[in-house]
Write an enzyme that holds these catalytic residues in place. Sequence first.
Site, PDB file in Angstrom:
ATOM      1  N   MET A   1     -11.762   5.606  -1.193  1.00 33.42           N
ATOM      2  CA  MET A   1     -12.428   5.952   0.064  1.00 33.42           C
ATOM      3  C   MET A   1     -12.983   7.365  -0.109  1.00 33.42           C
ATOM      4  O   MET A   1     -12.504   8.336   0.486  1.00 33.42           O
ATOM      5  CB  MET A   1     -11.424   5.869   1.219  1.00 33.42           C
ATOM      6  CG  MET A   1     -11.111   4.423   1.593  1.00 33.42           C
ATOM      7  SD  MET A   1      -9.600   4.261   2.538  1.00 33.42           S
ATOM      8  CE  MET A   1      -8.419   4.219   1.197  1.00 33.42           C
TER       9      MET A   1
ATOM     10  N   HIS B   1      -8.171   1.874  -4.333  1.00 30.94           N
ATOM     11  CA  HIS B   1      -9.160   1.785  -3.251  1.00 30.94           C
ATOM     12  C   HIS B   1      -9.752   3.173  -3.039  1.00 30.94           C
ATOM     13  O   HIS B   1      -9.096   4.051  -2.499  1.00 30.94           O
ATOM     14  CB  HIS B   1      -8.409   1.257  -2.010  1.00 30.94           C
ATOM     15  CG  HIS B   1      -9.242   1.128  -0.777  1.00 30.94           C
ATOM     16  ND1 HIS B   1      -8.679   0.878   0.462  1.00 30.94           N
ATOM     17  CD2 HIS B   1     -10.582   1.201  -0.571  1.00 30.94           C
ATOM     18  CE1 HIS B   1      -9.639   0.810   1.370  1.00 30.94           C
ATOM     19  NE2 HIS B   1     -10.794   1.002   0.774  1.00 30.94           N
TER      20      HIS B   1
ATOM     21  N   HIS C   1      -1.265  -1.307  -4.328  1.00 31.41           N
ATOM     22  CA  HIS C   1      -2.526  -0.800  -3.772  1.00 31.41           C
ATOM     23  C   HIS C   1      -2.412   0.708  -3.554  1.00 31.41           C
ATOM     24  O   HIS C   1      -1.449   1.186  -2.955  1.00 31.41           O
ATOM     25  CB  HIS C   1      -2.788  -1.506  -2.441  1.00 31.41           C
ATOM     26  CG  HIS C   1      -4.073  -1.167  -1.768  1.00 31.41           C
ATOM     27  ND1 HIS C   1      -5.261  -1.809  -2.055  1.00 31.41           N
ATOM     28  CD2 HIS C   1      -4.361  -0.268  -0.802  1.00 31.41           C
ATOM     29  CE1 HIS C   1      -6.224  -1.321  -1.284  1.00 31.41           C
ATOM     30  NE2 HIS C   1      -5.706  -0.371  -0.521  1.00 31.41           N
TER      31      HIS C   1
ATOM     32  N   MET D   1      -8.318   9.067  -0.724  1.00 31.01           N
ATOM     33  CA  MET D   1      -9.181   9.546   0.373  1.00 31.01           C
ATOM     34  C   MET D   1      -9.539  11.007   0.121  1.00 31.01           C
ATOM     35  O   MET D   1      -8.684  11.787  -0.316  1.00 31.01           O
ATOM     36  CB  MET D   1      -8.445   9.451   1.710  1.00 31.01           C
ATOM     37  CG  MET D   1      -7.920   8.064   2.033  1.00 31.01           C
ATOM     38  SD  MET D   1      -7.223   8.021   3.687  1.00 31.01           S
ATOM     39  CE  MET D   1      -6.402   6.410   3.642  1.00 31.01           C
TER      40      MET D   1
ATOM     41  N   GLY E   1       0.790  -2.024   4.332  1.00 31.66           N
ATOM     42  CA  GLY E   1       1.454  -0.725   4.330  1.00 31.66           C
ATOM     43  C   GLY E   1       2.665  -0.716   5.234  1.00 31.66           C
ATOM     44  O   GLY E   1       3.799  -0.914   4.807  1.00 31.66           O
ATOM     45  N   SER E   2       2.427  -0.508   6.538  1.00 34.46           N
ATOM     46  CA  SER E   2       3.550  -0.324   7.461  1.00 34.46           C
ATOM     47  C   SER E   2       4.470  -1.541   7.542  1.00 34.46           C
ATOM     48  O   SER E   2       5.671  -1.377   7.738  1.00 34.46           O
ATOM     49  CB  SER E   2       3.045   0.065   8.849  1.00 34.46           C
ATOM     50  OG  SER E   2       1.939  -0.696   9.205  1.00 34.46           O
TER      51      SER E   2
ATOM     52  N   ASP F   1      -7.440  -5.529   4.239  1.00 31.65           N
ATOM     53  CA  ASP F   1      -6.649  -4.283   4.220  1.00 31.65           C
ATOM     54  C   ASP F   1      -6.676  -3.638   5.603  1.00 31.65           C
ATOM     55  O   ASP F   1      -7.748  -3.290   6.103  1.00 31.65           O
ATOM     56  CB  ASP F   1      -7.273  -3.338   3.174  1.00 31.65           C
ATOM     57  CG  ASP F   1      -6.520  -2.021   3.013  1.00 31.65           C
ATOM     58  OD1 ASP F   1      -5.446  -1.847   3.623  1.00 31.65           O
ATOM     59  OD2 ASP F   1      -7.030  -1.164   2.253  1.00 31.65           O
TER      60      ASP F   1
ATOM     61  N   GLY G   1      -8.754   5.301   6.678  1.00 26.40           N
ATOM     62  CA  GLY G   1      -8.325   6.685   6.888  1.00 26.40           C
ATOM     63  C   GLY G   1      -6.828   6.817   7.118  1.00 26.40           C
ATOM     64  O   GLY G   1      -6.228   7.761   6.653  1.00 26.40           O
TER      65      GLY G   1
ATOM     66  N   SER H   1       0.856  -1.174   0.000  1.00 26.06           N
ATOM     67  CA  SER H   1       0.000   0.000   0.000  1.00 26.06           C
ATOM     68  C   SER H   1       0.897   1.230   0.000  1.00 26.06           C
ATOM     69  O   SER H   1       1.623   1.480   0.960  1.00 26.06           O
ATOM     70  CB  SER H   1      -0.897  -0.017   1.240  1.00 26.06           C
ATOM     71  OG  SER H   1      -1.419   1.269   1.445  1.00 26.06           O
TER      72      SER H   1
ATOM     73  N   GLY I   1      -3.585  -3.288   9.012  1.00 27.83           N
ATOM     74  CA  GLY I   1      -2.972  -4.031  10.121  1.00 27.83           C
ATOM     75  C   GLY I   1      -2.475  -5.419   9.751  1.00 27.83           C
ATOM     76  O   GLY I   1      -2.278  -6.257  10.628  1.00 27.83           O
TER      77      GLY I   1
ATOM     78  N   ASP J   1      -4.411   4.176  -2.155  1.00 30.66           N
ATOM     79  CA  ASP J   1      -5.494   4.619  -1.285  1.00 30.66           C
ATOM     80  C   ASP J   1      -5.897   6.049  -1.609  1.00 30.66           C
ATOM     81  O   ASP J   1      -5.154   6.987  -1.344  1.00 30.66           O
ATOM     82  CB  ASP J   1      -5.043   4.537   0.171  1.00 30.66           C
ATOM     83  CG  ASP J   1      -4.956   3.102   0.655  1.00 30.66           C
ATOM     84  OD1 ASP J   1      -5.964   2.386   0.547  1.00 30.66           O
ATOM     85  OD2 ASP J   1      -3.869   2.695   1.109  1.00 30.66           O
TER      86      ASP J   1
ATOM     87  N   MET K   1     -12.359  -4.673   5.195  1.00 32.85           N
ATOM     88  CA  MET K   1     -11.448  -3.780   5.919  1.00 32.85           C
ATOM     89  C   MET K   1     -11.204  -4.331   7.324  1.00 32.85           C
ATOM     90  O   MET K   1     -12.130  -4.717   8.025  1.00 32.85           O
ATOM     91  CB  MET K   1     -12.038  -2.373   6.021  1.00 32.85           C
ATOM     92  CG  MET K   1     -12.111  -1.596   4.721  1.00 32.85           C
ATOM     93  SD  MET K   1     -10.511  -1.339   3.920  1.00 32.85           S
ATOM     94  CE  MET K   1      -9.653  -0.327   5.128  1.00 32.85           C
TER      95      MET K   1
HETATM   96  C1  DX5 Z   1      -6.280   2.316   5.396  1.00 34.18           C
HETATM   97  C2  DX5 Z   1      -5.780   1.986   4.010  1.00 34.18           C
HETATM   98  C3  DX5 Z   1      -4.750   0.907   3.973  1.00 34.18           C
HETATM   99  C4  DX5 Z   1      -3.489   1.206   4.733  1.00 34.18           C
HETATM  100  C5  DX5 Z   1      -2.840  -0.071   5.185  1.00 34.18           C
HETATM  101  O1  DX5 Z   1      -7.270   3.293   5.315  1.00 34.18           O
HETATM  102  O2  DX5 Z   1      -6.865   1.561   3.204  1.00 34.18           O
HETATM  103  O3  DX5 Z   1      -4.468   0.495   2.650  1.00 34.18           O
HETATM  104  O4  DX5 Z   1      -2.559   1.923   4.001  1.00 34.18           O
HETATM  105  O5  DX5 Z   1      -1.729   0.236   5.981  1.00 34.18           O
HETATM  106  P1  DX5 Z   1      -1.269  -0.743   7.166  1.00 34.18           P
HETATM  107  O6  DX5 Z   1      -0.818  -2.021   6.546  1.00 34.18           O
HETATM  108  O7  DX5 Z   1      -0.154   0.001   7.817  1.00 34.18           O
HETATM  109  O8  DX5 Z   1      -2.438  -0.924   8.085  1.00 34.18           O
HETATM  110 ZN    ZN Z   2      -6.517   0.561   1.212  1.00 35.06          ZN
END
Ligand code: DX5
Ligand code: ZN
Length: 238
Positions: free
Chosen positions: A80, A78, A45, A49, A206-207, A184, A154, A20, A186, A47, A149
Amino acid sequence: MTRSRLIAELRMSPPVVLPSLLLCDFGNLAAEVRAVEKAGARALHLDVMDGNFVPNITYGMPIVEAVRRATDLPLDVHLMIAKPEDYIDAFVDAGASILTIHAEAVDDPRPALERIRRRDAVAGLAINPPTRLEAIASALPYCDMVLCMSVAPGWGAQEFDPAALEKLRSLRAQRGDALLLEVDGGVNAETVADCTRAGAQMLVVGSAIFRNGEQTYSESLSQLTALGAQSRSPEGSS
Ligand code: DX5
Ligand code: ZN
């Protein structure tokens, strides 16, 4: 690549770990994209927003276009955002290969999902942790993918919410491999096995890729892929 070809590729040798880009270094976007591609990513991926459907703001079509220029990998976008139906053509034109809208953002997801498919992109429908599967039951025939999710959307780097697992298990039991299942939020070395065991083939990370201390992108991607592959559910195997 056509929609049906991409669906077939995504179903082949699961799981697919999708970095991500939310947590990448945007000052070096093209280099980051090439680095995760070289590290073995099979899709990316993105995001989007809008500060309305979710309280945070990220980016829109120009960044999707920039990523599209930097790689040939499938782009999983994605959305949002409120009124996602108004932006489908713009994001497909920008280079989205998979386009996911939120069930909570529309009264009826069907017209938007049908429009995504008409544009030959993969049609995804996302649900937030509190949203029940019953809310999307009538839209499932128009979905190629469901995104469960596992955080409130966010921000990156939030804690995994196991509410997603029950939904993945239930969708896998109902639909087998007919539907792509994505999770998606954590997803990391501690939670990835639960996700694939529950039936997810697509894991957004992501992280655990971009903020993983000394571990390289390649090490993180292969570790997560291996941990996910070990614990795949029998129903999910193809
Ligand atoms: C959250 C996003 C995710 C996010 C995932 O709103 O949709 O794609 O970047 O990041 P991690 O893996 O750190 O939760
Ligand atoms: Zn996402």
